[in-house]
Write a protein that holds these residues in place. Structure first.
Motif, mmCIF file in Angstrom:
data_model
loop_
_atom_site.group_PDB
_atom_site.id
_atom_site.type_symbol
_atom_site.label_atom_id
_atom_site.label_comp_id
_atom_site.label_asym_id
_atom_site.label_seq_id
_atom_site.Cartn_x
_atom_site.Cartn_y
_atom_site.Cartn_z
ATOM 1 N N ARG A 50 -2.398 24.279 62.465
ATOM 2 C CA ARG A 50 -1.802 24.710 61.192
ATOM 3 C C ARG A 50 -0.750 23.703 60.727
ATOM 4 O O ARG A 50 -0.676 23.365 59.543
ATOM 5 C CB ARG A 50 -1.181 26.092 61.356
ATOM 6 N N GLU A 54 -1.023 21.758 57.209
ATOM 7 C CA GLU A 54 -0.018 21.913 56.156
ATOM 8 C C GLU A 54 0.752 20.619 55.907
ATOM 9 O O GLU A 54 1.114 20.323 54.769
ATOM 10 C CB GLU A 54 0.924 23.063 56.515
ATOM 11 N N GLU A 57 -1.351 18.401 53.711
ATOM 12 C CA GLU A 57 -1.303 18.839 52.314
ATOM 13 C C GLU A 57 0.046 18.532 51.679
ATOM 14 O O GLU A 57 0.113 18.080 50.535
ATOM 15 C CB GLU A 57 -1.579 20.338 52.229
#
Length: 142
Positions: A50, A54, A57
Protein backbone atom coordinates in the motif's frame (compact mmCIF):
# COMPACT_ATOMS: atom_id res chain seq x y z
CA UNK A 1 -62.53 18.91 3.86
CA UNK A 2 -59.82 17.73 6.25
CA UNK A 3 -60.13 18.97 9.79
CA UNK A 4 -57.48 21.27 11.25
CA UNK A 5 -56.57 18.70 13.86
CA UNK A 6 -55.88 16.10 11.15
CA UNK A 7 -53.85 18.62 9.14
CA UNK A 8 -51.71 19.39 12.19
CA UNK A 9 -51.25 15.67 12.84
CA UNK A 10 -50.21 15.01 9.25
CA UNK A 11 -47.86 18.00 9.29
CA UNK A 12 -46.32 16.70 12.52
CA UNK A 13 -45.91 13.23 11.00
CA UNK A 14 -44.29 14.64 7.83
CA UNK A 15 -41.89 16.79 9.88
CA UNK A 16 -41.05 13.79 12.05
CA UNK A 17 -40.38 11.57 9.01
CA UNK A 18 -38.27 14.26 7.35
CA UNK A 19 -36.27 14.68 10.56
CA UNK A 20 -35.78 10.93 10.79
CA UNK A 21 -34.60 10.77 7.17
CA UNK A 22 -32.23 13.71 7.67
CA UNK A 23 -30.85 12.09 10.80
CA UNK A 24 -30.34 8.77 9.03
CA UNK A 25 -28.53 10.46 6.14
CA UNK A 26 -26.37 12.46 8.54
CA UNK A 27 -25.50 9.35 10.54
CA UNK A 28 -24.62 7.48 7.35
CA UNK A 29 -22.32 10.28 6.18
CA UNK A 30 -20.74 10.53 9.64
CA UNK A 31 -20.20 6.78 9.82
CA UNK A 32 -18.60 6.66 6.36
CA UNK A 33 -16.27 9.52 7.27
CA UNK A 34 -15.38 7.79 10.53
CA UNK A 35 -14.77 4.51 8.70
CA UNK A 36 -12.32 6.22 6.35
CA UNK A 37 -10.54 7.75 9.35
CA UNK A 38 -10.38 4.40 11.16
CA UNK A 39 -8.81 2.77 8.10
CA UNK A 40 -6.18 5.47 7.97
CA UNK A 41 -5.20 4.98 11.61
CA UNK A 42 -1.89 3.25 12.19
CA UNK A 43 -2.43 -0.41 13.04
CA UNK A 44 1.12 -1.18 14.05
CA UNK A 45 1.87 -3.10 10.90
CA UNK A 46 3.58 -1.62 7.87
CA UNK A 47 1.78 -2.37 4.62
CA UNK A 48 4.59 -2.08 2.12
CA UNK A 49 2.46 -2.76 -0.92
CA UNK A 50 0.00 0.00 0.00
CA UNK A 51 2.83 2.38 0.89
CA UNK A 52 4.57 1.87 -2.46
CA UNK A 53 1.31 2.16 -4.39
CA UNK A 54 0.30 5.40 -2.67
CA UNK A 55 3.83 6.80 -2.88
CA UNK A 56 3.94 6.10 -6.61
CA UNK A 57 0.65 7.96 -7.05
CA UNK A 58 1.54 10.84 -4.73
CA UNK A 59 4.98 11.67 -6.14
CA UNK A 60 4.58 10.09 -9.57
CA UNK A 61 7.52 7.71 -9.18
CA UNK A 62 8.91 6.30 -12.38
CA UNK A 63 9.65 2.58 -12.83
CA UNK A 64 13.39 3.31 -12.80
CA UNK A 65 13.04 4.56 -9.22
CA UNK A 66 11.74 1.21 -7.95
CA UNK A 67 15.18 -0.34 -7.39
CA UNK A 68 16.33 2.51 -5.18
CA UNK A 69 12.98 2.66 -3.41
CA UNK A 70 13.04 -1.06 -2.62
CA UNK A 71 16.63 -0.81 -1.39
CA UNK A 72 15.69 2.08 0.92
CA UNK A 73 12.68 0.18 2.26
CA UNK A 74 14.75 -2.99 2.78
CA UNK A 75 17.44 -1.07 4.69
CA UNK A 76 14.81 0.63 6.82
CA UNK A 77 13.12 -2.69 7.59
CA UNK A 78 16.45 -4.12 8.76
CA UNK A 79 17.04 -1.08 10.97
CA UNK A 80 13.58 -1.47 12.54
CA UNK A 81 14.16 -5.18 13.12
CA UNK A 82 17.50 -4.47 14.81
CA UNK A 83 15.90 -1.82 16.97
CA UNK A 84 13.09 -4.19 17.90
CA UNK A 85 15.63 -6.89 18.88
CA UNK A 86 17.54 -4.40 21.05
CA UNK A 87 14.41 -3.12 22.80
CA UNK A 88 12.69 -6.49 23.20
CA UNK A 89 14.19 -7.16 26.67
CA UNK A 90 12.84 -3.84 27.94
CA UNK A 91 9.38 -4.60 26.60
CA UNK A 92 9.53 -8.01 28.24
CA UNK A 93 10.43 -6.43 31.60
CA UNK A 94 7.45 -4.09 31.40
CA UNK A 95 5.20 -6.99 30.40
CA UNK A 96 6.39 -9.09 33.35
CA UNK A 97 5.88 -6.22 35.82
CA UNK A 98 2.34 -5.72 34.53
CA UNK A 99 1.61 -9.41 34.93
CA UNK A 100 2.99 -9.37 38.45
CA UNK A 101 0.67 -6.47 39.32
CA UNK A 102 -2.27 -8.42 37.91
CA UNK A 103 -1.27 -11.54 39.86
CA UNK A 104 -1.26 -9.51 43.06
CA UNK A 105 -4.98 -8.76 42.73
CA UNK A 106 -6.07 -12.29 41.80
CA UNK A 107 -7.25 -14.89 44.28
CA UNK A 108 -5.96 -18.48 44.44
CA UNK A 109 -8.73 -19.73 42.14
CA UNK A 110 -7.99 -17.09 39.50
CA UNK A 111 -4.20 -17.57 39.46
CA UNK A 112 -4.12 -20.80 37.38
CA UNK A 113 -6.64 -19.34 34.93
CA UNK A 114 -4.47 -16.27 34.54
CA UNK A 115 -1.38 -18.40 33.92
CA UNK A 116 -3.25 -20.36 31.24
CA UNK A 117 -4.43 -17.10 29.71
CA UNK A 118 -0.89 -15.68 29.69
CA UNK A 119 0.50 -18.85 28.13
CA UNK A 120 -2.11 -18.79 25.35
CA UNK A 121 -1.57 -15.05 24.80
CA UNK A 122 2.21 -15.48 24.55
CA UNK A 123 1.86 -18.37 22.09
CA UNK A 124 -0.42 -16.30 19.87
CA UNK A 125 1.97 -13.33 20.02
CA UNK A 126 4.96 -15.53 19.13
CA UNK A 127 3.04 -17.07 16.22
CA UNK A 128 2.06 -13.62 14.93
CA UNK A 129 5.64 -12.37 15.26
CA UNK A 130 6.99 -15.44 13.46
CA UNK A 131 4.46 -15.01 10.66
CA UNK A 132 5.30 -11.30 10.41
CA UNK A 133 9.03 -12.05 10.30
CA UNK A 134 8.52 -14.60 7.53
CA UNK A 135 6.31 -12.28 5.51
CA UNK A 136 8.75 -9.40 5.99
CA UNK A 137 11.67 -11.56 4.93
CA UNK A 138 9.89 -12.72 1.78
CA UNK A 139 8.23 -9.36 1.12
CA UNK A 140 9.60 -7.51 -1.86
CA UNK A 141 6.59 -6.31 -3.75
CA UNK A 142 6.49 -3.55 -6.39
Amino acid sequence: MIETRTKVGLAFLVVFLLGFAAGALSWSAYYRQGEATRQAVWTGRFNRERYVRELMEAVRLQPEHMGALNAALDETREEFLALRRRLQPQFEEVRQRARQRIRSVLNAEQQPRFEAFVKRWDEERRAEEAAASQSQASERKP
